[in-house]
Write an enzyme that holds these catalytic residues in place. Structure first.
Site, mmCIF file in Angstrom:
data_model
loop_
_atom_site.group_PDB
_atom_site.id
_atom_site.type_symbol
_atom_site.label_atom_id
_atom_site.label_comp_id
_atom_site.label_asym_id
_atom_site.label_seq_id
_atom_site.Cartn_x
_atom_site.Cartn_y
_atom_site.Cartn_z
ATOM 1 N N ASP A 119 6.259 4.649 -12.346
ATOM 2 C CA ASP A 119 6.900 5.309 -13.489
ATOM 3 C C ASP A 119 5.928 6.339 -14.085
ATOM 4 O O ASP A 119 4.766 6.016 -14.334
ATOM 5 C CB ASP A 119 7.275 4.266 -14.547
ATOM 6 N N THR A 192 9.645 4.357 1.036
ATOM 7 C CA THR A 192 10.143 3.530 -0.052
ATOM 8 C C THR A 192 11.570 3.994 -0.403
ATOM 9 O O THR A 192 12.006 5.060 0.054
ATOM 10 C CB THR A 192 9.235 3.651 -1.302
ATOM 11 N N GLU A 193 12.251 3.233 -1.249
ATOM 12 C CA GLU A 193 13.600 3.654 -1.665
ATOM 13 C C GLU A 193 13.552 5.011 -2.362
ATOM 14 O O GLU A 193 14.362 5.901 -2.102
ATOM 15 C CB GLU A 193 14.237 2.651 -2.644
HETATM 16 N N1 SAM Z 1 7.924 1.379 -5.460
HETATM 17 C C1 SAM Z 1 9.375 1.487 -5.434
HETATM 18 C C2 SAM Z 1 9.798 2.712 -4.684
HETATM 19 O O1 SAM Z 1 8.943 3.572 -4.427
HETATM 20 O O2 SAM Z 1 10.978 2.822 -4.334
HETATM 21 C C3 SAM Z 1 9.943 1.443 -6.870
HETATM 22 C C4 SAM Z 1 9.591 2.598 -7.747
HETATM 23 S S1 SAM Z 1 10.219 2.391 -9.423
HETATM 24 C C5 SAM Z 1 10.199 4.003 -10.060
HETATM 25 C C6 SAM Z 1 8.828 1.650 -10.245
HETATM 26 C C7 SAM Z 1 8.865 0.138 -10.248
HETATM 27 O O3 SAM Z 1 7.641 -0.338 -10.797
HETATM 28 C C8 SAM Z 1 9.972 -0.437 -11.109
HETATM 29 O O4 SAM Z 1 10.723 -1.371 -10.344
HETATM 30 C C9 SAM Z 1 9.230 -1.107 -12.269
HETATM 31 O O5 SAM Z 1 9.916 -2.240 -12.774
HETATM 32 C C10 SAM Z 1 7.909 -1.453 -11.628
HETATM 33 N N2 SAM Z 1 6.777 -1.578 -12.573
HETATM 34 C C11 SAM Z 1 6.452 -0.697 -13.534
HETATM 35 N N3 SAM Z 1 5.361 -1.111 -14.215
HETATM 36 C C12 SAM Z 1 5.006 -2.289 -13.660
HETATM 37 C C13 SAM Z 1 3.968 -3.215 -13.920
HETATM 38 N N4 SAM Z 1 3.089 -3.016 -14.917
HETATM 39 N N5 SAM Z 1 3.880 -4.324 -13.164
HETATM 40 C C14 SAM Z 1 4.782 -4.554 -12.170
HETATM 41 N N6 SAM Z 1 5.786 -3.713 -11.875
HETATM 42 C C15 SAM Z 1 5.906 -2.594 -12.608
#
Ligand code: SAM
Length: 213
Positions: A119, A192-193
């Site tokens: 994020d 990744t997705e």
């Molecule tokens: N990595 C995947 C992809 O590239 O398709 C998902 C990307 S998505 C934008 C970011 C993911 O990171 C979300 O599912 C969010 O819930 C998770 N996330 C954000 N901060 C996090 C944290 N501090 N610990 C664990 N997960 C976290």
């Protein structure tokens, strides 16, 4: 918990505690007992729906993978994929906050950290939440082996530039930088997705590998 829209999810998570480990702090310093071997452990922080970590586990059976995701409603999708793939022996999930890695991993437990499409938190006042902020880098350094690596992919140019500066200011070595990964896509790249979604729109994918000194 964020499970309002998925009432079945809690039960599904409870049924597969061999994949989503319920008490990860119990394995700190002793992950070899979980996997039944002492192969290197690579973690992905923010694993989302799990396509990358599952693909990597299938591609590299001699590496153990742990996907870390904050939200039940998201990690349950990763769990579904993993169950459909017959639960590879070298893959586990943790439903925890990446900010608390030191509760689950001792120094040297982890050989590599993957961050994929983290994020961006674009507002300056939220900079500390970025997974490449110096506070997070210190956490990764603490759980990694000496000279451990971070591999990072994103579609977000602002986050990529910030991360390059953050890692450089931390004194890390930058071993690889790509401003358009898919131009010369490495054969072993696992998408990744988010990578599929953004590259399908023609957006460049940024990637770096860096290492603690
Ligand atoms: N990595 C995947 C992809 O590239 O398709 C998902 C990307 S998505 C934008 C970011 C993911 O990171 C979300 O599912 C969010 O819930 C998770 N996330 C954000 N901060 C996090 C944290 N501090 N610990 C664990 N997960 C976290």
């Amino acid at each position: 918990m964020r499970l309002r829209n998925k009432p079945w999810a809690e039960e599904f998570i409870n049924e597969h505690q061999d994949v989503i480990l319920p008490n990860p702090e119990q394995h700190k310093g002793n992950w070899a007992a979980v996997f039944g071997n002492d192969h290197p452990i690579h973690i992905e922080v923010g694993t989302g729906k799990g396509q990358f970590v599952l693909g990597m586990a299938l591609q590299n059976p001699d590496i153990n993978y742990i996907g870390i995701e904050l939200y039940d409603s998201v990690i349950v999708c990763a769990l579904e994929r993993i169950v459909e793939a017959d639960k590879p022996a070298n893959l586990r999930l943790l439903k925890v906050n990446g900010a608390k890695l030191q509760e689950y991993f001792a120094t040297g437990d982890v050989s590599r950290v993957y961050l994929n499409f983290s994020d961006p938190w674009p507002k300056t006042r939220h900079a500390k939440r970025r997974l490449t902020h110096e506070g997070f880098l210190a956490i990764y350094e603490d759980v990694l082996i000496e000279q451990g690596e971070i591999h990072f992919k994103t579609d977000n140019r602002g986050l990529f530039e910030y991360s390059l500066m953050s890692m450089n200011a931390y004194g890390m070595a930058l071993n690889y930088v790509s401003l358009d990964l898919h131009v010369n896509m490495p054969e072993d790249n696992v998408m990744t997705e988010y990578e599929e979604k953004f590259s399908a729109k023609g957006q460049p994918i940024y990637r770096l590998e860096c290492q603690f000194k």
